[in-house]
Design a protein around this motif. Sequence first.
Motif, PDB file in Angstrom:
ATOM      1  N   THR A 100       0.828  -1.207   0.000  1.00  0.00           N
ATOM      2  CA  THR A 100       0.000   0.000   0.000  1.00  0.00           C
ATOM      3  C   THR A 100       0.865   1.262   0.000  1.00  0.00           C
ATOM      4  OG1 THR A 100      -0.192  -0.205   2.423  1.00  0.00           O
ATOM      5  CG2 THR A 100      -1.994  -1.077   1.101  1.00  0.00           C
ATOM      6  N   ILE A 101       2.013   1.201   0.675  1.00  0.00           N
ATOM      7  CA  ILE A 101       2.933   2.351   0.669  1.00  0.00           C
ATOM      8  C   ILE A 101       3.472   2.588  -0.740  1.00  0.00           C
ATOM      9  CG2 ILE A 101       5.181   3.184   1.475  1.00  0.00           C
ATOM     10  CD1 ILE A 101       4.607   1.714   4.123  1.00  0.00           C
ATOM     11  N   ILE A 102       3.834   1.510  -1.428  1.00  0.00           N
ATOM     12  CA  ILE A 102       4.340   1.621  -2.801  1.00  0.00           C
ATOM     13  C   ILE A 102       3.292   2.266  -3.707  1.00  0.00           C
ATOM     14  CG2 ILE A 102       4.966   0.282  -4.866  1.00  0.00           C
ATOM     15  CD1 ILE A 102       6.397  -1.682  -2.956  1.00  0.00           C
ATOM     16  N   ILE A 103       2.040   1.852  -3.556  1.00  0.00           N
ATOM     17  CA  ILE A 103       0.958   2.431  -4.358  1.00  0.00           C
ATOM     18  C   ILE A 103       0.877   3.937  -4.152  1.00  0.00           C
ATOM     19  CG2 ILE A 103      -1.565   2.581  -4.573  1.00  0.00           C
ATOM     20  CD1 ILE A 103      -1.623  -0.459  -4.054  1.00  0.00           C
ATOM     21  N   VAL A 104       0.917   4.361  -2.891  1.00  0.00           N
ATOM     22  CA  VAL A 104       0.821   5.792  -2.571  1.00  0.00           C
ATOM     23  C   VAL A 104       2.012   6.561  -3.134  1.00  0.00           C
ATOM     24  CG1 VAL A 104       0.871   7.474  -0.692  1.00  0.00           C
ATOM     25  CG2 VAL A 104      -0.577   5.441  -0.503  1.00  0.00           C
ATOM     26  N   LEU A 105       3.218   6.025  -2.966  1.00  0.00           N
ATOM     27  CA  LEU A 105       4.423   6.738  -3.387  1.00  0.00           C
ATOM     28  C   LEU A 105       4.519   6.877  -4.908  1.00  0.00           C
ATOM     29  CD1 LEU A 105       7.118   5.257  -0.957  1.00  0.00           C
ATOM     30  CD2 LEU A 105       5.895   7.434  -0.781  1.00  0.00           C
ATOM     31  N   ILE A 106       4.134   5.838  -5.637  1.00  0.00           N
ATOM     32  CA  ILE A 106       4.241   5.878  -7.102  1.00  0.00           C
ATOM     33  C   ILE A 106       3.052   6.603  -7.725  1.00  0.00           C
ATOM     34  CG2 ILE A 106       4.384   4.503  -9.215  1.00  0.00           C
ATOM     35  CD1 ILE A 106       5.932   2.405  -7.671  1.00  0.00           C
ATOM     36  N   HIS A 107       1.856   6.259  -7.299  1.00  0.00           N
ATOM     37  CA  HIS A 107       0.669   6.943  -7.834  1.00  0.00           C
ATOM     38  C   HIS A 107       0.734   8.433  -7.501  1.00  0.00           C
ATOM     39  CE1 HIS A 107      -3.929   6.530  -8.629  1.00  0.00           C
ATOM     40  NE2 HIS A 107      -3.514   7.734  -8.936  1.00  0.00           N
ATOM     41  N   GLY A 108       1.332   8.747  -6.343  1.00  0.00           N
ATOM     42  CA  GLY A 108       1.414  10.131  -5.897  1.00  0.00           C
ATOM     43  C   GLY A 108       2.288  11.027  -6.745  1.00  0.00           C
ATOM     44  N   ILE A 109       3.085  10.451  -7.638  1.00  0.00           N
ATOM     45  CA  ILE A 109       3.924  11.260  -8.527  1.00  0.00           C
ATOM     46  C   ILE A 109       3.065  12.108  -9.466  1.00  0.00           C
ATOM     47  CG2 ILE A 109       5.647  11.179 -10.389  1.00  0.00           C
ATOM     48  CD1 ILE A 109       6.709   8.604  -9.090  1.00  0.00           C
ATOM     49  N   MET A 110       1.919  11.565  -9.846  1.00  0.00           N
ATOM     50  CA  MET A 110       1.078  12.248 -10.827  1.00  0.00           C
ATOM     51  C   MET A 110      -0.278  12.703 -10.286  1.00  0.00           C
ATOM     52  SD  MET A 110       2.894  12.418 -13.578  1.00  0.00           S
ATOM     53  CE  MET A 110       1.705  12.831 -14.850  1.00  0.00           C
ATOM     54  N   ASP A 111      -0.561  12.392  -9.022  1.00  0.00           N
ATOM     55  CA  ASP A 111      -1.880  12.757  -8.508  1.00  0.00           C
ATOM     56  C   ASP A 111      -1.851  12.849  -6.986  1.00  0.00           C
ATOM     57  OD1 ASP A 111      -4.533  13.477  -8.671  1.00  0.00           O
ATOM     58  OD2 ASP A 111      -5.130  11.741  -9.855  1.00  0.00           O
ATOM     59  N   VAL A 112      -2.908  13.443  -6.413  1.00  0.00           N
ATOM     60  CA  VAL A 112      -3.055  13.537  -4.960  1.00  0.00           C
ATOM     61  C   VAL A 112      -4.389  12.890  -4.597  1.00  0.00           C
ATOM     62  CG1 VAL A 112      -3.083  15.054  -2.941  1.00  0.00           C
ATOM     63  CG2 VAL A 112      -1.732  15.685  -4.943  1.00  0.00           C
ATOM     64  N   THR A 113      -4.420  11.571  -4.580  1.00  0.00           N
ATOM     65  CA  THR A 113      -5.664  10.842  -4.300  1.00  0.00           C
ATOM     66  C   THR A 113      -5.731  10.345  -2.866  1.00  0.00           C
ATOM     67  OG1 THR A 113      -4.570   8.913  -5.252  1.00  0.00           O
ATOM     68  CG2 THR A 113      -6.074  10.091  -6.667  1.00  0.00           C
ATOM     69  N   LEU A 114      -4.725  10.678  -2.071  1.00  0.00           N
ATOM     70  CA  LEU A 114      -4.673  10.182  -0.701  1.00  0.00           C
ATOM     71  C   LEU A 114      -5.541  11.010   0.242  1.00  0.00           C
ATOM     72  CD1 LEU A 114      -3.273   7.934   0.892  1.00  0.00           C
ATOM     73  CD2 LEU A 114      -1.463   9.546   1.466  1.00  0.00           C
ATOM     74  N   MET A 115      -5.868  12.251  -0.151  1.00  0.00           N
ATOM     75  CA  MET A 115      -6.606  13.142   0.729  1.00  0.00           C
ATOM     76  C   MET A 115      -8.108  12.861   0.722  1.00  0.00           C
ATOM     77  SD  MET A 115      -4.461  14.874   2.348  1.00  0.00           S
ATOM     78  CE  MET A 115      -5.534  16.079   3.116  1.00  0.00           C
ATOM     79  N   ASN A 116      -8.559  11.910  -0.068  1.00  0.00           N
ATOM     80  CA  ASN A 116      -9.956  11.510  -0.023  1.00  0.00           C
ATOM     81  C   ASN A 116     -10.198  10.686   1.243  1.00  0.00           C
ATOM     82  OD1 ASN A 116     -12.109   9.191  -0.925  1.00  0.00           O
ATOM     83  ND2 ASN A 116     -12.609  11.200  -1.740  1.00  0.00           N
ATOM     84  N   LEU A 117     -11.377  10.745   1.794  1.00  0.00           N
ATOM     85  CA  LEU A 117     -11.665  10.063   3.062  1.00  0.00           C
ATOM     86  C   LEU A 117     -11.448   8.557   2.963  1.00  0.00           C
ATOM     87  CD1 LEU A 117     -12.662  10.362   5.966  1.00  0.00           C
ATOM     88  CD2 LEU A 117     -15.006  10.160   5.117  1.00  0.00           C
ATOM     89  N   CYS A 118     -11.952   7.941   1.893  1.00  0.00           N
ATOM     90  CA  CYS A 118     -11.870   6.479   1.770  1.00  0.00           C
ATOM     91  C   CYS A 118     -10.426   6.002   1.610  1.00  0.00           C
ATOM     92  CB  CYS A 118     -12.729   5.995   0.611  1.00  0.00           C
ATOM     93  SG  CYS A 118     -12.377   6.781  -0.975  1.00  0.00           S
ATOM     94  N   THR A 119      -9.660   6.640   0.741  1.00  0.00           N
ATOM     95  CA  THR A 119      -8.272   6.211   0.528  1.00  0.00           C
ATOM     96  C   THR A 119      -7.417   6.514   1.755  1.00  0.00           C
ATOM     97  OG1 THR A 119      -7.787   8.336  -0.552  1.00  0.00           O
ATOM     98  CG2 THR A 119      -8.365   6.478  -1.979  1.00  0.00           C
ATOM     99  N   GLY A 120      -7.665   7.656   2.403  1.00  0.00           N
ATOM    100  CA  GLY A 120      -6.902   8.017   3.591  1.00  0.00           C
ATOM    101  C   GLY A 120      -7.136   7.058   4.738  1.00  0.00           C
ATOM    102  N   VAL A 121      -8.390   6.699   4.967  1.00  0.00           N
ATOM    103  CA  VAL A 121      -8.725   5.760   6.047  1.00  0.00           C
ATOM    104  C   VAL A 121      -8.104   4.394   5.775  1.00  0.00           C
ATOM    105  CG1 VAL A 121     -10.635   4.424   7.038  1.00  0.00           C
ATOM    106  CG2 VAL A 121     -10.812   6.910   6.849  1.00  0.00           C
ATOM    107  N   PHE A 122      -8.124   3.960   4.521  1.00  0.00           N
ATOM    108  CA  PHE A 122      -7.560   2.653   4.177  1.00  0.00           C
ATOM    109  C   PHE A 122      -6.064   2.603   4.482  1.00  0.00           C
ATOM    110  CE2 PHE A 122      -5.590  -0.580   1.643  1.00  0.00           C
ATOM    111  CZ  PHE A 122      -6.500  -1.609   1.616  1.00  0.00           C
ATOM    112  N   ILE A 123      -5.304   3.601   4.008  1.00  0.00           N
ATOM    113  CA  ILE A 123      -3.855   3.568   4.205  1.00  0.00           C
ATOM    114  C   ILE A 123      -3.511   3.692   5.680  1.00  0.00           C
ATOM    115  CG2 ILE A 123      -3.487   6.046   3.869  1.00  0.00           C
ATOM    116  CD1 ILE A 123      -1.157   3.241   2.641  1.00  0.00           C
ATOM    117  N   LEU A 124      -4.283   4.460   6.450  1.00  0.00           N
ATOM    118  CA  LEU A 124      -4.030   4.571   7.884  1.00  0.00           C
ATOM    119  C   LEU A 124      -4.294   3.246   8.599  1.00  0.00           C
ATOM    120  CD1 LEU A 124      -5.470   8.126   8.655  1.00  0.00           C
ATOM    121  CD2 LEU A 124      -3.079   7.409   8.817  1.00  0.00           C
TER     122      LEU A 124
END
Length: 388
Positions: A351-375
């Motif tokens: 899940t960390i890899i997904i956030v770090l790589i996907h995060g290069i081109m987008d900011v999808t972690l600040m959504n409630l559902c994705t944020g709660v999942f990674i936490l």
Amino acid sequence: MLHFKSRFSSLSEEEKLIFVSFFLLFMNIFIHAICIVGIVIYAYRKKELKADVKKMPGAKYLLLLTALSFVVSVFYKNLYGIGIAIGLFFVFLYISFVRQHLNKNLFGLIIEMMIWMSLFINLVGLAQFWNISRINDYSFFTFHIFNSPKRRISSTFLNANYYAMMLEFLITCCMFRFVQVKKWKEKAIYVVIGLFDFFMLYLTGCRAALLPFVVMVPVFLFFSKEYKWSILSIICIVLAIGIIIYDPSLIPRVDDLKTVGSRFKIWSCAWMAIKDHPIFGLGPFGYSVAYKIYNGHVAPHAHNIYIDSVLSYGIVGVILIGLAIKQIGKDCLRLYKWKENEEYFALCVATIIIVLIHGIMDVTLMNLCTGVFILLMMNLSVLKEENV
């Protein structure tokens, strides 16, 4: 189903509340938010919240970050930032409560529920895709993916990119269960659901969501001690890359270069804002303020998690994030030595890899559902504690 019912009935009142909260994650963001606030109030009334927060790694830095974000957002009249700062405050309190009541039985039920709920959100996504195709005079089976965000599927989430990241996470859940179960019939079920999730991920048209799989899949299998599967996945990935090089049209929206160009315009504008507001930033989603000041490309955020973090939180905020990550990272590393349960550490890393790589081109972690999942994934070490 009977086995599921017996396991669910064995949960405590607090555990059932947590389970329901993750179930609502797939429904409506506002209902989910109300549920989270309700659980925080419940924990406060039971006088558990203060003790829960103290036990969560990085909590004091994260709460300081929310306070800083709120003050900065108010100063710059950043309405997005004010809302997000308040939301983050409740989410961090909620996760501290979840951590104290999380165990293998509850986590297992949550993972199973999320995997099966992926079928629900994907059926909603298919219905949306059929309707979009019909309205625009395309056959469903041509699988034409539009460039316009308004004409891309989002299922029960706010937009296609949030839906895509959730599908990335759900695929890792399928992989997690794949390595856990022993019977081939059971493995086949998770393979089929995982492939369905990947197909829907393709239909979202989110190109950035495809990149993490190049790294995430073999790394997950490696840390799960599934070395043969890891090698096989690398071979399949290399073959897939070769096919894509031969026929680039297989990548969704490959002909849409406008979004790539707009990224550079956004990052240029964000850099100007960072230079002028380096210490405290402009608050969460600070780009929504910056583009108005610097006449930049219109967007809610900087479409890069690293740039957006500096722009939104400044040097002080990034230091707080770094200190929190340091403590959370140390806590996660305890999973690495959990023998015969290596897949938990592998899930955390994936899940960390997904956030770090996907995060290069987008900011999808600040959504409630994705944020709660990674936490949730960042707090799996408590599962190891109950087995010590």
